[in-house]
Design a protein around this motif. Structure first.
Motif, PDB file in Angstrom:
ATOM      1  N   ASN A 126       0.970  -1.200   0.078  1.00  0.00           N
ATOM      2  CA  ASN A 126      -0.023  -0.046  -0.043  1.00  0.00           C
ATOM      3  C   ASN A 126       0.962   1.293   0.161  1.00  0.00           C
ATOM      4  O   ASN A 126       1.401   1.303   1.182  1.00  0.00           O
ATOM      5  CB  ASN A 126      -0.925   0.093   1.312  1.00  0.00           C
ATOM      6  CG  ASN A 126      -2.021   1.117   1.187  1.00  0.00           C
ATOM      7  OD1 ASN A 126      -1.557   2.351   0.925  1.00  0.00           O
ATOM      8  ND2 ASN A 126      -2.977   1.008   1.934  1.00  0.00           N
ATOM      9  N   PRO A 127       1.021   1.927  -1.053  1.00  0.00           N
ATOM     10  CA  PRO A 127       1.945   3.133  -1.320  1.00  0.00           C
ATOM     11  C   PRO A 127       1.311   4.297  -0.265  1.00  0.00           C
ATOM     12  O   PRO A 127       2.492   5.139  -0.096  1.00  0.00           O
ATOM     13  CB  PRO A 127       1.795   3.482  -2.625  1.00  0.00           C
ATOM     14  CG  PRO A 127       0.608   2.840  -3.240  1.00  0.00           C
ATOM     15  CD  PRO A 127       0.460   1.412  -2.425  1.00  0.00           C
ATOM     16  N   ARG A 128       0.285   4.278   0.040  1.00  0.00           N
ATOM     17  CA  ARG A 128      -0.093   5.275   1.055  1.00  0.00           C
ATOM     18  C   ARG A 128       0.510   5.130   2.453  1.00  0.00           C
ATOM     19  O   ARG A 128       0.402   6.085   3.383  1.00  0.00           O
ATOM     20  CB  ARG A 128      -1.528   5.546   1.186  1.00  0.00           C
ATOM     21  CG  ARG A 128      -2.161   6.069  -0.211  1.00  0.00           C
ATOM     22  CD  ARG A 128      -1.877   7.580  -0.557  1.00  0.00           C
ATOM     23  NE  ARG A 128      -0.546   7.796  -0.913  1.00  0.00           N
ATOM     24  CZ  ARG A 128       0.085   7.408  -1.996  1.00  0.00           C
ATOM     25  NH1 ARG A 128      -0.531   6.641  -2.898  1.00  0.00           N
ATOM     26  NH2 ARG A 128       1.569   7.965  -2.192  1.00  0.00           N
ATOM     27  N   TRP A 164       8.077   2.015  -0.170  1.00  0.00           N
ATOM     28  CA  TRP A 164       8.851   1.054  -1.382  1.00  0.00           C
ATOM     29  C   TRP A 164       9.824   0.254  -0.845  1.00  0.00           C
ATOM     30  O   TRP A 164      10.099  -0.963  -0.986  1.00  0.00           O
ATOM     31  CB  TRP A 164       8.845   1.740  -2.777  1.00  0.00           C
ATOM     32  CG  TRP A 164       8.866   1.079  -3.805  1.00  0.00           C
ATOM     33  CD1 TRP A 164       7.670   0.335  -4.733  1.00  0.00           C
ATOM     34  CD2 TRP A 164      10.144   0.133  -4.308  1.00  0.00           C
ATOM     35  NE1 TRP A 164       8.403  -0.495  -5.624  1.00  0.00           N
ATOM     36  CE2 TRP A 164       9.704  -0.535  -5.619  1.00  0.00           C
ATOM     37  CE3 TRP A 164      11.494   0.436  -4.215  1.00  0.00           C
ATOM     38  CZ2 TRP A 164      10.433  -0.907  -6.315  1.00  0.00           C
ATOM     39  CZ3 TRP A 164      12.210  -0.444  -4.952  1.00  0.00           C
ATOM     40  CH2 TRP A 164      11.870  -1.002  -6.014  1.00  0.00           C
ATOM     41  N   SER A 165      10.878   1.223  -0.675  1.00  0.00           N
ATOM     42  CA  SER A 165      12.418   0.696  -0.026  1.00  0.00           C
ATOM     43  C   SER A 165      12.108  -0.405   1.128  1.00  0.00           C
ATOM     44  O   SER A 165      13.253  -1.072   1.327  1.00  0.00           O
ATOM     45  CB  SER A 165      13.164   1.623   0.303  1.00  0.00           C
ATOM     46  OG  SER A 165      12.638   2.584   1.126  1.00  0.00           O
ATOM     47  N   GLU A 166      11.096  -0.432   1.917  1.00  0.00           N
ATOM     48  CA  GLU A 166      10.996  -1.413   2.908  1.00  0.00           C
ATOM     49  C   GLU A 166      10.384  -2.682   2.651  1.00  0.00           C
ATOM     50  O   GLU A 166      10.653  -3.601   3.265  1.00  0.00           O
ATOM     51  CB  GLU A 166      10.144  -0.855   4.115  1.00  0.00           C
ATOM     52  CG  GLU A 166      10.745   0.406   4.557  1.00  0.00           C
ATOM     53  CD  GLU A 166       9.695   0.873   5.763  1.00  0.00           C
ATOM     54  OE1 GLU A 166       8.736   0.282   6.080  1.00  0.00           O
ATOM     55  OE2 GLU A 166      10.255   2.041   6.459  1.00  0.00           O
ATOM     56  N   ILE A 169       4.858  -8.945   2.358  1.00  0.00           N
ATOM     57  CA  ILE A 169       4.356  -7.988   1.559  1.00  0.00           C
ATOM     58  C   ILE A 169       4.949  -7.731   0.006  1.00  0.00           C
ATOM     59  O   ILE A 169       4.075  -7.786  -1.002  1.00  0.00           O
ATOM     60  CB  ILE A 169       3.924  -6.535   2.340  1.00  0.00           C
ATOM     61  CG1 ILE A 169       3.000  -7.048   3.064  1.00  0.00           C
ATOM     62  CG2 ILE A 169       3.500  -5.585   1.245  1.00  0.00           C
ATOM     63  CD1 ILE A 169       2.856  -5.739   4.331  1.00  0.00           C
ATOM     64  N   GLY A 170       6.213  -7.465   0.010  1.00  0.00           N
ATOM     65  CA  GLY A 170       6.974  -7.267  -0.996  1.00  0.00           C
ATOM     66  C   GLY A 170       6.907  -8.706  -2.239  1.00  0.00           C
ATOM     67  O   GLY A 170       6.472  -8.365  -3.210  1.00  0.00           O
ATOM     68  N   ARG A 171       7.081  -9.658  -1.477  1.00  0.00           N
ATOM     69  CA  ARG A 171       7.096 -11.025  -2.301  1.00  0.00           C
ATOM     70  C   ARG A 171       5.858 -11.351  -2.869  1.00  0.00           C
ATOM     71  O   ARG A 171       5.430 -11.640  -4.171  1.00  0.00           O
ATOM     72  CB  ARG A 171       7.491 -12.200  -1.500  1.00  0.00           C
ATOM     73  CG  ARG A 171       8.942 -12.029  -1.251  1.00  0.00           C
ATOM     74  CD  ARG A 171       9.561 -13.351  -0.690  1.00  0.00           C
ATOM     75  NE  ARG A 171       8.945 -13.317   0.589  1.00  0.00           N
ATOM     76  CZ  ARG A 171       9.371 -13.031   2.045  1.00  0.00           C
ATOM     77  NH1 ARG A 171      10.365 -12.234   1.961  1.00  0.00           N
ATOM     78  NH2 ARG A 171       8.858 -13.378   3.047  1.00  0.00           N
TER      79      ARG A 171
END
Length: 149
Positions: free
Chosen positions: A82-84, A88-90, A107-109
């Motif tokens: 969720n970009p809000r 992103w880098s985390e 979450i990223g995967r």
């Protein structure tokens, strides 16, 4: 779409004119990026600016009305990026050559998998080939994004 031009421009500027999922740069496209509902309207999401993200056509289409995905490492269902609410880098890092996004968290995967951020399901790996060209033109990856070394 019921979102005003003013709100669309705010979303684009806030995203620094990049897809908030795959970080595709808008000026590399022949048309503006799309406005994505993080929580889809079909699931009760609104047009509120805090529920909107800038997205390339592919990420928007693949996001569809999904809010969760499966982490391929644990097979657990987790929320999508969720970009809000998240940085992103985390959750993501670029491979050393800059052609692939690697999820560094569940979450990223799950997001990489659900949105197929590296076009792994396409035989021709179109996105990866495009990224190679963008690297040659010094448009990619974004300087502020983490990258494997």
């Amino acid at each position: 779409m019921t979102i005003s031009n003013k709100i669309q421009e705010l979303v684009r500027q806030r995203a620094n004119f990049r897809c908030e999922y795959c970080h595709y740069l808008e000026f590399l496209s022949t048309s503006p990026l799309t406005i994505d509902h993080i929580i889809p309207k079909s699931l009760g999401g609104s047009d509120d600016v805090n529920n909107l993200a800038l997205a390339c056509r592919l990420c928007n289409e693949r996001h569809y009305n999904f809010t969760v995905g499966i982490d391929p490492n644990t097979q657990q269902e987790v929320p999508l990026f969720n970009p809000r609410q998240q940085q992103w880098s985390e959750h993501f890092i670029w491979t050393e050559d800059g052609t692939k996004i690697v999820g560094t968290s569940a979450i990223g995967r799950a997001t990489c998998n659900r949105l197929d951020l590296n076009d792994e399901r396409r035989i021709d790996r179109f996105i990866q080939k495009s990224r190679q060209l963008w690297i040659q033109g010094s448009f990619h990856p974004p300087r502020e994004d983490p990258q494997q070394v």
